[in-house]
Scaffold this active site. Structure first.
Site, PDB file in Angstrom:
ATOM      1  N   LYS A  97       5.598   7.061   5.412  1.00 34.49           N
ATOM      2  CA  LYS A  97       5.377   5.691   4.949  1.00 34.49           C
ATOM      3  C   LYS A  97       6.445   4.736   5.480  1.00 34.49           C
ATOM      4  O   LYS A  97       6.811   3.761   4.808  1.00 34.49           O
ATOM      5  CB  LYS A  97       5.317   5.624   3.426  1.00 34.49           C
ATOM      6  N   LYS A 117      -6.309   4.183  -5.225  1.00 34.62           N
ATOM      7  CA  LYS A 117      -5.739   4.446  -3.912  1.00 34.62           C
ATOM      8  C   LYS A 117      -4.374   3.769  -3.786  1.00 34.62           C
ATOM      9  O   LYS A 117      -4.119   2.722  -4.367  1.00 34.62           O
ATOM     10  CB  LYS A 117      -6.682   3.919  -2.818  1.00 34.62           C
ATOM     11  N   ASP A 118      -3.531   4.402  -3.000  1.00 30.88           N
ATOM     12  CA  ASP A 118      -2.161   3.956  -2.833  1.00 30.88           C
ATOM     13  C   ASP A 118      -2.092   2.536  -2.284  1.00 30.88           C
ATOM     14  O   ASP A 118      -2.850   2.163  -1.390  1.00 30.88           O
ATOM     15  CB  ASP A 118      -1.439   4.917  -1.875  1.00 30.88           C
ATOM     16  N   ARG A 119      -1.170   1.753  -2.823  1.00 32.83           N
ATOM     17  CA  ARG A 119      -0.973   0.390  -2.320  1.00 32.83           C
ATOM     18  C   ARG A 119      -0.309   0.406  -0.955  1.00 32.83           C
ATOM     19  O   ARG A 119      -0.696  -0.353  -0.056  1.00 32.83           O
ATOM     20  CB  ARG A 119      -0.120  -0.408  -3.309  1.00 32.83           C
TER      21      ARG A 119
END
Length: 422
Positions: free
Chosen positions: A66, A124-126
């Site tokens: 990330k 869902k992931d930001r």
């Protein structure tokens, strides 16, 4: 270690025991009724999933993920035949830098409908690039006069509609079958070994990573709940303890003509899930340490791969062992609650011992039971579907794999990397 040895060694193998040591002469049953000082317990350490044991040493010492939102891609897999009729407009949306709940709010405002009429299957992931489906209940199919193009978003946020269909049903939570992940690991530092080839250490280290990935492609990984389940510094567990310190709400009596059998239980989903997840992770940690996470104990409850079906068996025969080896079935552990009566024998003894030797887990288990949360089972083993990987350079690895709904990509990463930086 045999299943017969397991109970006596629980206190030494529980991942929480190092921070929850209690007097061996104390009566652990007292913890169920007597509160303990929360300040003495390092909740952040207990819920740090990086501390959980793995079946083998991860071949990567450290890696960054990330570093950019595009390094973490999640695609929702929702195979469905649309009716092309009905009042629910389904939208396939690609988003960046935005969480699911906020996007649902924007969609409700655009369509001028209540938020309850916006459906989605999973969160869902930001901090990622994600694709997922949303449904909007639009009476009489009266679409807004303008296209969906929100302006109340940040500079690094974006939303794109990829496809749309009319359907006769709302999209409900947990409908999607699986998620595909495409994850880029950067700045990789390999774990050292005594037998490393000093003439070409990088090549040898990469081969070890390749070998490890090929191995977990066959065996799967421990099905731990990921860190997002527990919140920042374990705050969701703290909230669960605060919740359980308050008296449980009495269910409201239902009118005689009501078709509902009982009032809905207290709505504290996040806290209850965190409590159950922590207990599950601790049970799984013990079974990883004793080697039974991908084997079977007496009294085991099995999960049929790819489904929610479970079954028990009185005897562990060659047929069951063959099905375990092939990945057709998996051993399970309890998601704590009332009615945990399917498990028996050594498997039941292990689960109870893990809880009884931790005052924190006893507190959480008791709170769940007092709120009449029903016990469920979860597979201990997480199969990895369609796993592939590619080295972009000597320190950059791109992974692609698919996991069933309810599992965590961090469980796959934890088996591969000792320390993840983001």
């Amino acid at each position: 270690m045999t299943s017969q040895d397991t109970s006596s060694d629980i206190k030494n193998t529980s991942a929480t025991q190092s921070v929850l040591d209690s007097d061996s002469d104390s009566d652990t049953n007292n913890y169920a009724t007597n509160s303990f000082d929360l300040s003495d317990i390092d909740i952040a350490a207990i819920t740090d999933t990086a501390n959980l044991p793995q079946p083998s040493r991860p071949p990567i010492k450290q890696a960054t993920y990330k570093a950019d939102a595009t390094d973490f891609v999640v695609n929702e897999i929702l195979p469905l035949e649309f009716t092309d009729e009905g009042e629910h407009l389904w939208l396939h949306i690609k988003k960046l830098g935005m969480n699911t709940a906020y996007l649902a709010k924007l969609l409700s405002e655009w369509a001028d409908i209540p938020l309850r009429d916006v459906g989605y299957s999973g969160l869902k992931d930001r901090h990622a690039v994600t694709t997922q489906w949303f449904s909007l209940r639009i009476p009489k199919k009266q679409l807004p006069p303008t296209e969906f193009a929100p302006i109340d978003i940040g500079e690094n946020e974006s939303v794109v509609i990829l496809a749309q269909h009319w359907h006769n049903k709302k999209l409900n939570r947990g409908t999607h079958r699986a998620n595909q992940f495409i994850i880029t690991l950067r700045d990789i530092q390999f774990a050292s070994t005594d037998d490393e080839d000093t003439e070409s250490p990088e090549q040898t280290a990469k081969q070890r990573v390749d070998q490890h990935l090929a191995h977990i492609d066959e065996t799967g990984v421990p099905n731990y709940f990921g860190p997002q389940r527990f919140g920042r510094q374990g705050n969701n567990v703290r909230e669960a303890l605060s919740l359980f310190a308050r008296p449980a709400r009495e269910p409201k009596p239902q009118p005689k003509k009501s078709k509902r059998k009982r009032a809905p239980r207290e709505q504290n989903t996040m806290e209850l899930s965190a409590a159950r997840s922590l207990i599950f992770n601790e049970i799984l940690a013990v079974r990883v340490r004793d080697g039974s996470w991908n084997a079977a104990l007496a009294g085991e409850v099995f999960n049929l791969d790819g489904s929610g079906s479970i079954f028990t068996s009185e005897a562990l025969d060659d047929t069951l062992r063959a099905r375990m080896s092939s990945g057709d079935i998996h051993p399970t552990a309890v998601l704590w609650g009332t009615g945990n009566d399917k498990v028996s024998g050594s498997a039941a003894a292990l689960e109870n011992e893990v809880v009884q030797h931790s005052p924190l887990l006893i507190q959480l288990a008791t709170g769940l039971e007092q709120r009449d949360v029903k016990a469920q089972r979860r597979a201990l083993r997480l199969p990895i579907e369609q796993l592939s990987w590619e080295w972009s350079d000597e320190q950059t690895l791109v992974l692609s794999f698919t996991l069933t709904t309810g599992s965590f990509a961090t469980s796959v990463l934890a088996s591969l990397v000792q320390q993840m930086d983001s």
